[in-house]
Design a protein around this motif. Structure first.
Motif, PDB file in Angstrom:
ATOM      1  N   ARG A 567       2.668  -6.334  13.431  1.00 36.05           N
ATOM      2  CA  ARG A 567       2.854  -6.703  12.033  1.00 36.05           C
ATOM      3  C   ARG A 567       1.679  -6.239  11.163  1.00 36.05           C
ATOM      4  NH1 ARG A 567       6.855 -11.739  11.928  1.00 36.05           N
ATOM      5  NH2 ARG A 567       7.784 -11.376  13.984  1.00 36.05           N
ATOM      6  N   TRP A 599       7.508 -12.542   2.372  1.00 34.08           N
ATOM      7  CA  TRP A 599       6.604 -11.392   2.312  1.00 34.08           C
ATOM      8  C   TRP A 599       5.604 -11.601   1.178  1.00 34.08           C
ATOM      9  CZ3 TRP A 599       7.106  -7.391   5.836  1.00 34.08           C
ATOM     10  CH2 TRP A 599       8.266  -7.399   6.596  1.00 34.08           C
ATOM     11  N   LYS A 600       4.454 -10.935   1.313  1.00 35.52           N
ATOM     12  CA  LYS A 600       3.421 -11.046   0.288  1.00 35.52           C
ATOM     13  C   LYS A 600       2.832  -9.654   0.001  1.00 35.52           C
ATOM     14  CE  LYS A 600      -0.357 -11.971   3.552  1.00 35.52           C
ATOM     15  NZ  LYS A 600      -1.468 -12.879   3.901  1.00 35.52           N
ATOM     16  N   LEU A 611       1.764  -4.579   1.791  1.00 31.76           N
ATOM     17  CA  LEU A 611       2.926  -5.450   2.010  1.00 31.76           C
ATOM     18  C   LEU A 611       2.853  -5.982   3.437  1.00 31.76           C
ATOM     19  CD1 LEU A 611       5.692  -6.608   1.159  1.00 31.76           C
ATOM     20  CD2 LEU A 611       6.718  -4.468   2.023  1.00 31.76           C
ATOM     21  N   SER A 612       2.932  -7.306   3.597  1.00 36.85           N
ATOM     22  CA  SER A 612       2.829  -7.909   4.929  1.00 36.85           C
ATOM     23  C   SER A 612       3.636  -9.215   4.933  1.00 36.85           C
ATOM     24  CB  SER A 612       1.371  -8.184   5.289  1.00 36.85           C
ATOM     25  OG  SER A 612       0.791  -9.053   4.342  1.00 36.85           O
ATOM     26  N   PRO A 613       4.123  -9.616   6.111  1.00 32.98           N
ATOM     27  CA  PRO A 613       4.875 -10.881   6.197  1.00 32.98           C
ATOM     28  C   PRO A 613       3.940 -12.070   6.090  1.00 32.98           C
ATOM     29  CG  PRO A 613       4.694  -9.859   8.346  1.00 32.98           C
ATOM     30  CD  PRO A 613       4.125  -8.879   7.383  1.00 32.98           C
ATOM     31  N   LYS A 614       4.457 -13.139   5.484  1.00 36.21           N
ATOM     32  CA  LYS A 614       3.644 -14.332   5.326  1.00 36.21           C
ATOM     33  C   LYS A 614       3.561 -15.142   6.610  1.00 36.21           C
ATOM     34  CE  LYS A 614       4.224 -15.139   0.369  1.00 36.21           C
ATOM     35  NZ  LYS A 614       4.689 -16.093  -0.667  1.00 36.21           N
ATOM     36  N   TYR A 622      14.704  -5.481   6.542  1.00 38.50           N
ATOM     37  CA  TYR A 622      14.590  -6.209   5.292  1.00 38.50           C
ATOM     38  C   TYR A 622      14.575  -5.206   4.142  1.00 38.50           C
ATOM     39  CZ  TYR A 622      13.132 -10.165   8.183  1.00 38.50           C
ATOM     40  OH  TYR A 622      13.070 -11.160   9.112  1.00 38.50           O
ATOM     41  N   ILE A 624      13.539  -5.122   0.458  1.00 39.58           N
ATOM     42  CA  ILE A 624      12.715  -5.951  -0.421  1.00 39.58           C
ATOM     43  C   ILE A 624      12.659  -5.288  -1.789  1.00 39.58           C
ATOM     44  CG2 ILE A 624      10.452  -7.025  -0.714  1.00 39.58           C
ATOM     45  CD1 ILE A 624      10.055  -6.580   2.308  1.00 39.58           C
TER      46      ILE A 624
END
Length: 868
Positions: A567, A599-600, A611-614, A622, A624
Motif C-alpha cells: 500500500r 482514501w486520503k 494518494l493513499s488508503p486511510k 477503485y 476515485i
C-alpha cells in the motif's frame, strides 16, 4: 713640426757609458724650472722614461753606437694649453785604461753583447736627409772574424721594397725615404751576421723599427650633417644629441685628443645650445625654445686635435636642431557670436560652421580642434563635429525642433585640442575659448502628432470580439486639439484590432489566443495613420500584447495505477497548459464522500500530491473522482483508477482482484469456476491416495508425522545409529521423485539430488510437473498419504510466507531475514551423504521437485530456501 709648435726650454747633457742596462738611472732634470704645472710628461724616445721628479731611466738595455744620442722630454699643461720641451744629449764617456803593475796581470771586465739592440724609432714623414741612419747592429764576433751584415723582411726585400737597407761591413741601417705611420706603423726585419766563407757565428736577429707618429691627420666628423629634435620649452640641460669625430693618428696621444666647440649659430640670436668640449654632447642652454618663433637652429661646430690647442688640426661640421611642437597655444574662436536658422522638424541637416585660430603646428594633435556644446543642448537635438581638412566645427540638427515649443535656441560651444595643453614657462593658464550660437526655429505647417508615438495595449487572452481595449488619438501641433482628425489602419498588417476613424477607440476583431500560429509570439505592432483637414498625415504605433489567461483545465497526467499489499502511496501529478499565474500550485480534492472516507490526499509539491488508503480497505479496483484546482481557481475533474491488488509487485497482478462497487464485494465468474474445479480436484486426490495405500510392496503407509521418519535429527557430531526402518524410501521407489538412498558404513542416510524440473515455484503457471499439477491429475501416480491435508494448509500459509520472503528480498539491510534464515557453523569436510543445506545452493534453473514430497510443516522452509 713639434719643434715649431713647442717652446724649447733648455738643453741637458748626460755623460753615460756606452752600454746601458735596463731600468738604469741616466740622470735627473729639473722640470719645475721649465714648466711649473706639467700635467703630461713624455719622452720622444721609447728607450727612456721620465718620472714626475725629473729622473730619467732606461726602459731596456741599449748601447750607444755613436758618440752622442739625443732625445726630447715633452711637458704639457692641458688646461692652459702650454707645451714645453727639454733636449737631452747622452754623451759616451771616454774609456780609461788603468795602469798595470805587472804585465802578466789581466784585468777582467764584463761587457754586454751588441747583437741585440733596442728597437729603432723613425719619425713619420721625416724630411731627411736620405739615406737616414736609424740604427746599427754589430756582432761581438767581429773582433775575431771578418763579419758581413745583411737583412731581409718588410721594407727591404718585401713590400714596401727598398725602404731600408743595411751596410755590409758596418751594420748600419738606413732609411731611403719617408714613411706614413697610418699605413705602416712598424717593421720587423731579420738581420744576419756571417763570415766570408758563409759561417754564421750569431743567430738571426729580429729587429723592430717603429714609426713614431706625427700629427699629420686632421680629425673628421663621422657624419656630414647631424640632425636632432628637441621639444619646445625644454628645460636647460636637456640633452639634444651627440656629435662624434675621429682621428687617424696614433690613439691615446695628443694627436688624437679632440676638443669640440660651437663656432656659430643660425639664426644669430641668444645662444640656445651648449656643446661639451670633450664628449661632443649638445644640451639645451636657452630656457625658452619657442617653435612659433624659431622652428629650427643650424649650428657650425668644430673639432680640433692636440687637446684643442691653436696649433692643432681642426675640422668643422653642421648640426641642425629642429624644435618639436607642443600644445602650448590654446585655440580661440574667430567670432564670439553666431546666428543661424532652421525649419522645424528638419533632421540631419548642417546649419552652421565655426572656425578657430591656433598657432601650433598645423595638422598636429596640438592644433587639431575638438568642439563641444557646453550649454543649451539638454535634449540632444544638436551635434557638432570637426572637419579634418579645414579644422572647422560643423553644427547639425539631429532631432527635429518644434516651433510651438521653442522659437529660438541659444547654444554655447567650447573648443579644445586633441593633445592636452602644455603650459609654457613663465606663462599663465588660459581659460577655454567659447562662442554663442543663436538658432532661430522657422514655423512649418505640420501633420497630426500622436502622443505617445508608441502605445502599448494589453489584452487578456480569449477576450470576446469587439472588446474595447483602449483609445489612441493624435493632436494638431498648431491648435493643440484633435478636431477634424480621422484615423485608419493601413492594410497589410495583423488584423487583430481596428480603430474608430473619428474617436480613435481601439477594439478587437478576433479572439486573441496564444495557441494560434500567428499569435504565438503574443505581440503585434500596428501602424495607425492620423489625417487632418489639410491632408497632412501623422503616424503612430499601437503595440498589442496578449496577456495569458486561465483558459485550460488542469488534468492528471496518469490515472491508472496498481497498488500492492504494501500500500505504497501513489504520486498524482497534474498538468496545465496555461502560464503562470494560472497554473501551479494545484490543490487536489476527492469529491465522492464514501471514497473520501477510505482514501486520503497529502501534498508533495506544487504539481503533485500523494494518494493513499486511510485504513485496511479490501482489495479491488477503485475509481476515485479527484478534482484539481489551479492557481486561477479553475477546476479540472479527473477519475483515478486504482487496482488494489493482493500482490508483492505490480507485475504479479493479472486481474484476479475483485471489483468493488459501492463498497459491496462480489465474486467474478472465474473465481466461481476455480472454486468448483478445486473441489473436484481435492476429491480426486483423496480417491487416488486411498488406492495407493493398499498397494503393499510399492507404497508404504505414511502417518501424519512422517516427517519425523524421513528427516532425522543430525545435530550431533557423533555417528548416528544405523537405521533399518522400512520407512526409509528405497532407491528403486524414489528415483523418479528426485531422491535416492546411500548407505555409508553403519548409517543409512537420505540425500536429495536434482530432480527433473519439478519445483514449487512453477505452480504459478510453469510448464513443468508441479505439486499443483499433481493435484489436477498430471503428476506422478505415487503420492504420499501425509499430503492429504495439503490444500487447506497451502491456501492458508502460502500468501503469508510469500509476503515474508518478498520483504526479505526488498530489505537491503537484511533485517527481516534474520528472523527466518539461520546460519550454521562449518562442521568439517563433506561426506558421501548430501546436506540439507543444498536447498540454498541450487541455481534458479535447477529443478527441486523432491521438495514436492515434503510434509506441510517443511514447505515454508523449502519456499524460503528456493531463489525466486
Amino acid at each position: 713640426v713639434l719643434s715649431l709648435c713647442c717652446e724649447a726650454c733648455k738643453k741637458v747633457i748626460f755623460h753615460v757609458p756606452s752600454e746601458l742596462e735596463a731600468d738604469m738611472l741616466v740622470g735627473r732634470v729639473d722640470l719645475k724650472e721649465c714648466l711649473q704645472s706639467a700635467e703630461l710628461i713624455s719622452s720622444s724616445d721609447g728607450n727612456f722614461k721620465v718620472l714626475e721628479d725629473g729622473s730619467v731611466y732606461t726602459t731596456s738595455s741599449l748601447s750607444l753606437s755613436a758618440e752622442k744620442k739625443t732625445f726630447t722630454i715633452l711637458l704639457k699643461d692641458i688646461q692652459e694649453q702650454i707645451q714645453k720641451k727639454i733636449h737631452v744629449d747622452l754623451v759616451k764617456e771616454e774609456k780609461k785604461t788603468p795602469k798595470t803593475r805587472h804585465a802578466r796581470d789581466t784585468v777582467l771586465k764584463r761587457t754586454k753583447r751588441r747583437w741585440g739592440p733596442i728597437p729603432s724609432v723613425m719619425i713619420e714623414n721625416s724630411l731627411g736627409p736620405f739615406p737616414l741612419q736609424i740604427q746599427q747592429v754589430q756582432s761581438d764576433t767581429a773582433q775575431n772574424y771578418t763579419i758581413y751584415y745583411s737583412a731581409s723582411g718588410p721594407g727591404i726585400d718585401q713590400d714596401p721594397k727598398g725602404l731600408f737597407y743595411i751596410e755590409r761591413e758596418t751594420g748600419n741601417i738606413f732609411a731611403t725615404r719617408a714613411v706614413d705611420r697610418e699605413q705602416y706603423p712598424s717593421f720587423q726585419i731579420i738581420c744576419f751576421a756571417t763570415t766570408p766563407d758563409g759561417y754564421s757565428p750569431e743567430v738571426p736577429l729580429v729587429h723592430t723599427i717603429r714609426i713614431e707618429d706625427d700629427n699629420d691627420n686632421a680629425p673628421y666628423f663621422t657624419q656630414d650633417l647631424f640632425e636632432f629634435c628637441v621639444p619646445e620649452n625644454s628645460r636647460p640641460g636637456v640633452v639634444v644629441g651627440k656629435v662624434i669625430a675621429e682621428d687617424r693618428d696614433e690613439p691615446y696621444t695628443l694627436h688624437t685628443t679632440l676638443k669640440y666647440r660651437i663656432v656659430s649659430q643660425t639664426p644669430p640670436i641668444t645662444p640656445a645650445f651648449s656643446l661639451h668640449g670633450d664628449t661632443g654632447v649638445i644640451s639645451v642652454l636657452l630656457p625658452q625654445l619657442d617653435r612659433e618663433l624659431v622652428p629650427s637652429y643650424t649650428l657650425l661646430v668644430e673639432v680640433r686635435d692636440m687637446a684643442g690647442q691653436p696649433f692643432g688640426l681642426c675640422t668643422t661640421g653642421t648640426v641642425v636642431v629642429k624644435i618639436e611642437d607642443t600644445n602650448d597655444n590654446a585655440p580661440s574662436f574667430k567670432q564670439l557670436q553666431y546666428e543661424t536658422r532652421v525649419e522645424e522638424n528638419r533632421v540631419s541637416v548642417e546649419i552652421l560652421r565655426v572656425s578657430v585660430v591656433d598657432l601650433d603646428e598645423p595638422g598636429s594633435p596640438g592644433s587639431g580642434a575638438v568642439y563641444e556644446i557646453i550649454r543649451g543642448n539638454d535634449d540632444q537635438a544638436f551635434e557638432i563635429t570637426t572637419d579634418k581638412n579645414t579644422n572647422e566645427g560643423i553644427l547639425c540638427v539631429v532631432k527635429g525642433l518644434d516651433y510651438e515649443t521653442a522659437k529660438q535656441r541659444i547654444l554655447v560651444i567650447g573648443v579644445n585640442n586633441e593633445a592636452p595643453y602644455v603650459l609654457a614657462p613663465h606663462s599663465q593658464q588660459l581659460s577655454q575659448s567659447t562662442c554663442s550660437v543663436t538658432v532661430h526655429v522657422l514655423d512649418v505647417d505640420e501633420g497630426p502628432v500622436f502622443k505617445p508615438c508608441l502605445l502599448r495595449l494589453d489584452v487578456k487572452e480569449c477576450e470576446d470580439i469587439g472588446t474595447a481595449i483602449g483609445r489612441y488619438v493624435a493632436e494638431d501641433p498648431e491648435t493643440g486639439n484633435s478636431e477634424g482628425i480621422r484615423y485608419r489602419i493601413p492594410p497589410g498588417q495583423c488584423n487583430w484590432i481596428n480603430i474608430d476613424d473619428k474617436s480613435g477607440e481601439v477594439r478587437t476583431v478576433r479572439v486573441l489566443d496564444r495557441d494560434i500560429g500567428e499569435m504565438r509570439r503574443g505581440q503585434c505592432n500596428v501602424t495607425v495613420l492620423a489625417i487632418d483637414r489639410n491632408g497632412k498625415t501623422g503616424t503612430g504605433t499601437i503595440q498589442v500584447c496578449i496577456v495569458p489567461g486561465n483558459k485550460n483545465f488542469p488534468r492528471i497526467a496518469q490515472t491508472d495505477y496498481i497498488m500492492c499489499r504494501d500500500r505504497k502511496p501513489i504520486c498524482l501529478t497534474a498538468e496545465d497548459a496555461d502560464e503562470a499565474p494560472y497554473s501551479a500550485p494545484f490543490v487536489y480534492r476527492i469529491t465522492d464522500r464514501n471514497l473520501a472516507s477510505m482514501w486520503k490526499l497529502t501534498p508533495h509539491d506544487d504539481n503533485s500530491w500523494y494518494l493513499s488508503p486511510k485504513s485496511d480497505i479490501p482489495y479491488g479496483i477503485y475509481e476515485i473522482p479527484v478534482s484539481v484546482i489551479d492557481n486561477g481557481g479553475k477546476i479540472g475533474e479527473n477519475i483515478v483508477r486504482v487496482n488494489l491488488c493482493d500482490c508483492v509487485t505490480p507485475t504479479e497482478c493479472d486481474g484476479r482482484t475483485r471489483q468493488l462497487s459501492g463498497g459491496n464485494v462480489t465474486l467474478g465468474l472465474w473465481a466461481i469456476l476455480a472454486m468448483i474445479l478445486g473441489s473436484l480436484l481435492l476429491l480426486l486426490i483423496l480417491i487416488t491416495i486411498c488406492g495407493c495405500c493398499g498397494a503393499g510392496v510399492m507404497h508404504r503407509q505414511v502417518t501424519d508425522d512422517c516427517a519425523n521418519h524421513n528427516l532425522i535429527i543430525s545435530n550431533t557430531e557423533a555417528p548416528g545409529e544405523e537405521v533399518m526402518d522400512h520407512n526409509i524410501i528405497p532407491m528403486q521407489n524414489t528415483c523418479d521423485q528426485g531422491g535416492y538412498g546411500v548407505k555409508t558404513g553403519e548409517q543409512q542416510t537420505f540425500e536429495m539430488v536434482k530432480g527433473r524440473g519439478h519445483t514449487l515455484e512453477s505452480v504459478k503457471g510453469g510448464g513443468h510437473q508441479t505439486l499443483g499439477s499433481v493435484k489436477e491429475g498430471g503428476g506422478q501416480p505415487m503420492m504420499d498419504t501425509c499430503r492429504y491435508s495439503y490444500s487447506e494448509w497451502h491456501s492458508f500459509t502460502h500468501p503469508r510466507l510469500g509476503e515474508k520472503v518478498h520483504l526479505c528480498r526488498q530489505d537491503e539491510e537484511q533485517k527481516h531475514s534474520e528472523d527466518y534464515l539461520l546460519s550454521y557453523n562449518y562442521e568439517g569436510k563433506g561426506s558421501l551423504a548430501g546436506s540439507v543445506g543444498c536447498c540454498s545452493d541450487q541455481h534458479e534453473e535447477e529443478a527441486l521437485d523432491f521438495l514436492d514430497q515434503l510434509e506441510p510443516k517443511f514447505r515454508t522452509l523449502a519456499e524460503t530456501c528456493i531463489k525466486r
